[in-house]
Write a protein that holds these residues in place. Structure first.
Motif, mmCIF file in Angstrom:
data_model
loop_
_atom_site.group_PDB
_atom_site.id
_atom_site.type_symbol
_atom_site.label_atom_id
_atom_site.label_comp_id
_atom_site.label_asym_id
_atom_site.label_seq_id
_atom_site.Cartn_x
_atom_site.Cartn_y
_atom_site.Cartn_z
ATOM 1 N N ASP A 1 0.805 -1.165 -0.029
ATOM 2 C CA ASP A 1 -0.204 -0.021 -0.011
ATOM 3 C C ASP A 1 0.960 1.289 0.107
ATOM 4 N N GLY A 2 2.113 1.330 -0.173
ATOM 5 C CA GLY A 2 2.951 2.198 -0.018
ATOM 6 C C GLY A 2 3.690 2.435 1.355
ATOM 7 N N ALA A 3 3.454 2.125 2.358
ATOM 8 C CA ALA A 3 3.684 2.307 3.607
ATOM 9 C C ALA A 3 5.240 1.492 3.680
ATOM 10 N N LEU A 4 6.018 1.947 4.799
ATOM 11 C CA LEU A 4 7.062 1.382 5.125
ATOM 12 C C LEU A 4 7.209 1.120 6.483
ATOM 13 N N VAL A 5 7.682 -0.145 6.944
ATOM 14 C CA VAL A 5 7.905 -0.375 8.482
ATOM 15 C C VAL A 5 9.202 -0.617 8.405
ATOM 16 N N LEU A 6 9.451 0.142 9.845
ATOM 17 C CA LEU A 6 10.874 0.130 10.262
ATOM 18 C C LEU A 6 10.956 -0.475 11.544
ATOM 19 N N ALA A 7 11.909 -1.097 12.025
ATOM 20 C CA ALA A 7 12.160 -1.878 13.079
ATOM 21 C C ALA A 7 13.594 -2.127 13.578
ATOM 22 N N VAL A 8 13.886 -1.830 14.754
ATOM 23 C CA VAL A 8 15.140 -2.146 15.449
ATOM 24 C C VAL A 8 14.863 -2.782 16.838
ATOM 25 N N GLY A 9 15.661 -4.125 17.052
ATOM 26 C CA GLY A 9 15.580 -4.629 18.248
ATOM 27 C C GLY A 9 16.919 -5.289 18.817
ATOM 28 N N ASP A 10 16.680 -5.673 20.039
ATOM 29 C CA ASP A 10 17.859 -6.186 20.776
ATOM 30 C C ASP A 10 17.432 -7.186 21.671
ATOM 31 N N VAL A 11 18.092 -8.414 21.488
ATOM 32 C CA VAL A 11 17.766 -9.655 22.257
ATOM 33 C C VAL A 11 18.958 -9.647 23.291
ATOM 34 N N VAL A 12 18.473 -9.720 24.642
ATOM 35 C CA VAL A 12 19.268 -9.836 25.761
ATOM 36 C C VAL A 12 20.636 -11.068 25.626
ATOM 37 N N GLY A 13 21.767 -10.579 25.573
ATOM 38 C CA GLY A 13 22.814 -11.735 25.472
ATOM 39 C C GLY A 13 23.549 -11.511 24.117
ATOM 40 N N HIS A 14 24.384 -12.415 23.884
ATOM 41 C CA HIS A 14 25.320 -12.351 22.641
ATOM 42 C C HIS A 14 25.408 -13.886 21.995
ATOM 43 N N GLY A 15 26.019 -13.702 21.077
ATOM 44 C CA GLY A 15 26.603 -14.753 20.292
ATOM 45 C C GLY A 15 25.187 -15.626 19.766
ATOM 46 N N LEU A 16 25.396 -16.991 19.600
ATOM 47 C CA LEU A 16 24.386 -18.112 19.049
ATOM 48 C C LEU A 16 23.305 -18.000 19.663
ATOM 49 N N PRO A 17 23.096 -18.080 21.201
ATOM 50 C CA PRO A 17 21.894 -18.112 21.748
ATOM 51 C C PRO A 17 21.029 -17.032 21.555
ATOM 52 N N ALA A 18 21.794 -15.832 21.506
ATOM 53 C CA ALA A 18 20.959 -14.676 21.211
ATOM 54 C C ALA A 18 20.484 -14.667 19.813
ATOM 55 N N ALA A 19 21.249 -14.963 18.998
ATOM 56 C CA ALA A 19 21.241 -14.993 17.337
ATOM 57 C C ALA A 19 19.831 -15.937 17.188
ATOM 58 N N GLY A 20 19.662 -17.058 17.827
ATOM 59 C CA GLY A 20 18.399 -17.641 17.576
ATOM 60 C C GLY A 20 17.166 -17.186 17.790
ATOM 61 N N SER A 21 17.067 -16.470 18.854
ATOM 62 C CA SER A 21 15.855 -15.526 19.403
ATOM 63 C C SER A 21 15.622 -14.418 18.391
ATOM 64 N N MET A 22 16.899 -13.737 17.908
ATOM 65 C CA MET A 22 17.139 -12.618 17.077
ATOM 66 C C MET A 22 16.448 -12.974 15.547
ATOM 67 N N SER A 23 16.714 -14.327 15.303
ATOM 68 C CA SER A 23 16.352 -14.601 13.770
ATOM 69 C C SER A 23 14.781 -14.663 13.873
ATOM 70 N N ALA A 24 14.233 -15.389 14.928
ATOM 71 C CA ALA A 24 12.834 -15.715 14.997
ATOM 72 C C ALA A 24 12.197 -14.117 15.052
ATOM 73 N N LEU A 25 12.609 -13.185 16.001
ATOM 74 C CA LEU A 25 11.791 -11.971 15.979
ATOM 75 C C LEU A 25 12.020 -11.231 14.734
ATOM 76 N N ARG A 26 13.137 -11.078 13.807
ATOM 77 C CA ARG A 26 13.385 -10.515 12.851
ATOM 78 C C ARG A 26 12.492 -10.944 11.649
ATOM 79 N N HIS A 27 12.252 -12.304 11.445
ATOM 80 C CA HIS A 27 11.367 -12.955 10.301
ATOM 81 C C HIS A 27 10.108 -12.737 10.606
ATOM 82 N N SER A 28 9.680 -12.833 11.995
ATOM 83 C CA SER A 28 8.371 -12.778 12.252
ATOM 84 C C SER A 28 7.953 -11.231 12.213
ATOM 85 N N CYS A 29 8.866 -10.347 12.426
ATOM 86 C CA CYS A 29 8.441 -8.932 12.249
ATOM 87 C C CYS A 29 7.916 -8.725 10.608
ATOM 88 N N ALA A 30 8.987 -9.170 9.905
ATOM 89 C CA ALA A 30 8.576 -8.970 8.540
ATOM 90 C C ALA A 30 7.275 -9.409 7.986
#
Length: 254
Positions: free
Chosen positions: A68-97
């Motif tokens: 419809d011409g709109a644009l969604v922007l998002a920034v997020g931060d999962v608590v933690g670092h490395g692969l454990p945080a990356a797993g939750s990050m990936s779930a949130l990022r792809h779900s957001c889209a």
């Protein structure tokens, strides 16, 4: 009995393993382009991981153009670092889209991401800010989940948007996220970022936000500076934390 034609796969060479790792990281978090123009906004992003051997971490961003011409922007931060945080990050990022494409407004989208995080194993928590820009009327609708405030640069000055409130994702399964709406005019610029830009030992986050606002103000004193200059000058070049910063400005309306 084992068939003689069944053989175990050959071990990956070091070069092949690195190439596979790079491709997997690109799928999870594609490297940001220096500058892009989408649905009425000029957008620049910088992203870095605390782990030099792993380009992805807990921080993420998303920029989703809608039909419809709109644009969604998002920034997020999962608590933690490395692969454990990356797993939750990936779930949130792809779900957001997916949720953005499905038509969820920012507050609804954060509530759905909260539900996604509650389905993840462990006790993951995260912060996020989601905004939808509608070029047809020049409005920005946004919501926050425990995330640092959007910084807005306007002709009247640079200031943080601490409203609306919202608890972190993963804290309350029934959390709801109120929205705010404001005009975003040509000449304005908004900044969305993760806490690596505003957290310093011995200082509060509010003091960090104030310092960030001042850095943006000083950068924009040069009329030639645009969103690529802002994200480059405000991002932390050396940090022990993941870091992400996104700047966006409306394109001139025809």
């Amino acid at each position: 009995m084992t068939a003689s034609w069944i053989r175990p796969p050959a071990a990956l060479s070091t070069v092949d393993a690195r190439e596979l790792n790079r491709h997997l990281q690109d799928i999870i978090m594609p490297p940001p382009t220096p500058l892009t123009e989408l649905n009425g906004l000029r957008v620049a992003v910088r992203y870095g991981s605390a782990d030099p051997g792993l380009r992805i971490g807990g921080d993420w961003y998303s920029c989703v153009p809608l039909a419809d011409g709109a644009l969604v922007l998002a920034v997020g931060d999962v608590v933690g670092h490395g692969l454990p945080a990356a797993g939750s990050m990936s779930a949130l990022r792809h779900s957001c889209a997916a949720l953005a494409i499905a038509g969820f407004e920012p507050g609804e989208l954060l509530a759905a991401l909260n539900a996604v995080l509650w389905q993840q194993p462990g006790d993951a928590m995260a912060t996020a800010v989601v905004a939808k820009y509608r070029p047809a009327d020049g409005t920005l609708t946004w919501a926050r989940a425990g995330h640092p405030p959007i910084v807005l640069a306007h002709s009247s000055g640079v200031r943080p948007w601490y409203e609306p409130p919202g608890v972190m994702l993963g804290v309350d399964p029934d959390a709801r996220y109120p929205q705010r709406v404001a005009p975003l005019d040509p000449g304005d610029m908004l900044l969305m970022y993760t806490d690596a830009l505003v957290e310093r030992r011995g200082s509060s986050v509010d003091e960090g936000v104030t310092a960030l606002v001042e850095r943006v103000r000083q950068t924009l004193r040069d009329d030639r500076c645009g969103v690529p200059d802002v994200v480059e000058r405000v991002r932390p070049h050396e940090t022990n934390d993941d870091a992400c910063v996104m700047a966006a400005e409306p394109l001139p309306r025809s």
